[in-house]
Design a protein around this motif. Structure first.
Motif: not given
Length: 593
Positions: A368-381
């Motif tokens: 539910a935290h937009d910044v952490k969600l985006a950072r998680l996606a970046e790490c996966v990429i």
């Protein structure tokens, strides 16, 4: 308001057998019957034939008198449930009589957000009660002093995902477990045994959680848990038993320097951050100057300061920690034990790290935290295989975040990622979820191209999504192809090419009809246990196709007046959830300005 009141009652207690004063409430009697309830006059009551839930409806708005109120309660003593209207009455007197008469608060009686309606002096307009299971100190058999605890459990319920195995730990754990089961779609609840003899049945564990295996819990709800050693060690216990896509909702009142609870927000937040990904914090406060008045509990950004003695946070396990444990994944809503899963929900086979699905992909369940969600996606990429479903999902999550933010610069930066993913050749062995993300990303690329002002690229990407083979994944994916047809048609209309737009609308209708005619039996799941979302999303496919059909039917209006035409056509919202999020973000910007 009678229709609304009847619906509110049935929403809380379900269709049932309900007794009321028919002479006083003839319209309510009628509306309850129209909602499937069997009704009877309370002067007659129900036959005791041993089947069906029974409930009573009592409206008590006259001046309070103990003798008269107890007398009014008496005809309902054999009922399972009681719906009480008592707005304006003295709360302590009313509740005292109810408890003495063998009633207790219903565990689903205070939903999230309803806490302000419960004050020290008055009950809400309507309250739900159930027959007490013995007088053994249950918090559901307490009045004002129980409100705050019940409200915290009700707030925690918002974070229960369908099928979750929930561990309830802390003050009133037995009642907390009942609240979770009454208000959520949890699959099962385990509670820490606090020695409450009134709590019968259900799975329990000791305070050390010794009988819980590692990574066996989806969600922990811990409201003022009593810790065996110290609160830091308790966090380690929770980290041990949570799955790699698990979540914890935990709260303590600020401590006084001992090891039983955190002393302040900073130390609490730091300890949580070392073990989990913090998402939200809760504030508990009075909303009026009168201490007997309304109180509220609500979530705020985890970084937002708040002056409160109550420390409550929502945090998730970092799903990246599960990368080496894919074999242990089992989605609680679609367990392997139910037999072969439709490819649509076979996430364990689809993803290199399936623990990412609920934490990163699933709307309504993910971080539910937009910044952490985006950072998680970046790490996966950064770390995933170029041709994996993991990478496709992460690009989509990050790309839609860019779209929501209307970041033109980042939109251009996203395009090479999409280009590279879609450029990987498709073979017979290409997994179906990779095919799914190729189509979804083609549609997203069209949206990002429009944001960047590259209308030619937007047309090409929309055409790619419109012509893609959605059937290799699921007819539900046809939503992207139909939306692509509609969006491409808009561009052609604006470019003065109505004939090409007309062809796009036709293609959208054809796609919807093909999706509707698709053999759905293998897609929907096992007989008797269809995927709960399948028909709803298939209806969305048809609804989107109907908008293209609407455009075809009204197309002659385009030459008469384009605005008139568009008012007939733009009557649905493709991607309603995304549109709603965009609108909310714009409202947040306006409020902050």
């Amino acid at each position: 308001m009678t229709i609304q009141n009847a619906n509110a009652i049935v929403q809380r207690i379900g269709p049932c057998r309900i007794a009321l004063d028919r002479a006083a409430f003839p319209e309510l009697d009628c509306e309850l019957a129209m909602l499937g309830c069997e009704t009877a006059d309370i002067s007659v009551g129900f036959r005791t034939d041993g089947h069906g839930m029974t409930a009573g409806f009592l409206s008590w708005t006259q001046p309070y008198s103990k003798a008269s109120f107890v007398s009014a309660l008496s005809p309902f003593r054999a009922m399972d449930l009681l719906v009480l209207q008592s707005q304006g009455q003295d709360r302590r007197s009313i509740e005292s009589d109810l408890f003495e008469a063998g009633w207790q608060r219903h565990p689903g009686g205070m939903m999230s957000g309803e806490y302000p309606n419960w004050t020290a002096t008055h009950l809400p307009g309507a309250t739900i009660w159930q027959r007490a299971r013995g007088k053994n100190g249950s918090w559901l058999q307490k009045g004002v002093e129980a409100d705050a605890l019940i409200a915290r459990y009700a707030a925690a319920v918002d974070h229960v995902r369908p099928g979750d195995r929930v561990l309830v730990d802390g003050t009133g754990a037995a009642d907390g477990a009942a609240i979770v089961m009454a208000l959520s779609r949890a699959g099962s609840v385990v509670r820490v045994d606090g020695g409450d003899s009134s709590a019968k049945g259900g799975e329990t564990v000791d305070a050390q959680l010794g009988r819980l295996t590692d990574e066996s819990i989806d969600l922990i709800v811990a409201i003022e848990p009593a810790v065996p050693t110290d609160w830091i060690a308790r966090l380690d216990d929770y980290a041990r038993v949570l799955k790699y896509d698990g979540r914890v909702v935990i709260g303590w009142k600020r401590g006084a320097g001992d090891a039983r609870r955190p002393i302040d927000w900073d130390s609490f937040s730091d300890a949580i951050s070392e073990r989990f990904l913090p998402e939200k914090r809760y504030v508990h406060m009075a909303v009026s100057a009168d201490p007997r008045g309304a109180h509220a509990i609500f979530p705020i950004d985890v970084e937002q300061p708040a002056a409160t003695d109550w420390l409550m946070i929502v945090a998730s396990v970092n799903p990246l920690m599960g990368a080496a444990h894919a074999g242990g994944f089992d989605h609680p809503s679609y367990p392997r034990a139910k037999g072969p899963l439709p490819a649509l929900v076979d996430f364990g086979e689809a993803y290199d790290n399936p623990w990412l699905y609920r934490s990163m992909v699933q709307m309504g369940e993910r971080l539910a935290h937009d910044v952490k969600l985006a950072r998680l996606a970046e790490c996966v990429i950064e770390d995933s295989r170029a041709d994996s479903a993991d990478r496709g999902a992460a690009i989509a999550v990050l790309g839609y975040r860019v779209l929501e933010m209307r970041r033109l610069d980042l939109a251009r930066a996203m395009m090479p990622l999409i280009d590279a993913y879609v450029a990987v050749p498709v073979t017979d062995d290409t997994p179906v979820h990779v095919r799914r993300w190729r189509i979804s990303l083609a549609f997203l690329a069209g949206r990002l191209s429009e944001l960047a002002g590259d209308r030619g690229a937007a047309r090409r990407w929309y055409r790619c999504a419109a012509e893609a083979d959605w059937s290799s994944f699921s007819p539900l994916l046809a939503t992207k192809s139909i939306a692509a047809c509609f969006y491409e048609a808009r561009i052609h209309l604006a470019d003065g090419d109505p004939q090409t737009a007309l062809a796009c609308f036709r293609h959208g209708v054809d796609t919807a009809l093909k999706a509707a005619a698709f053999p759905h039996d293998q897609q929907m799941g096992a007989d008797g246990q269809p995927l709960p979302f399948y028909l709803q999303e298939l209806a969305e496919v048809i609804d989107m196709g109907s908008q293209c059909a609407n455009a075809l039917a009204h197309f002659p209006l385009w030459q008469r007046d384009p605005g008139l035409f568009w008012r007939q056509v733009d009557i649905r919202r493709f991607g309603l959830a995304s549109w709603a999020r965009d609108l909310e973000r714009e409202n947040e910007r306006l409020r902050a300005a």
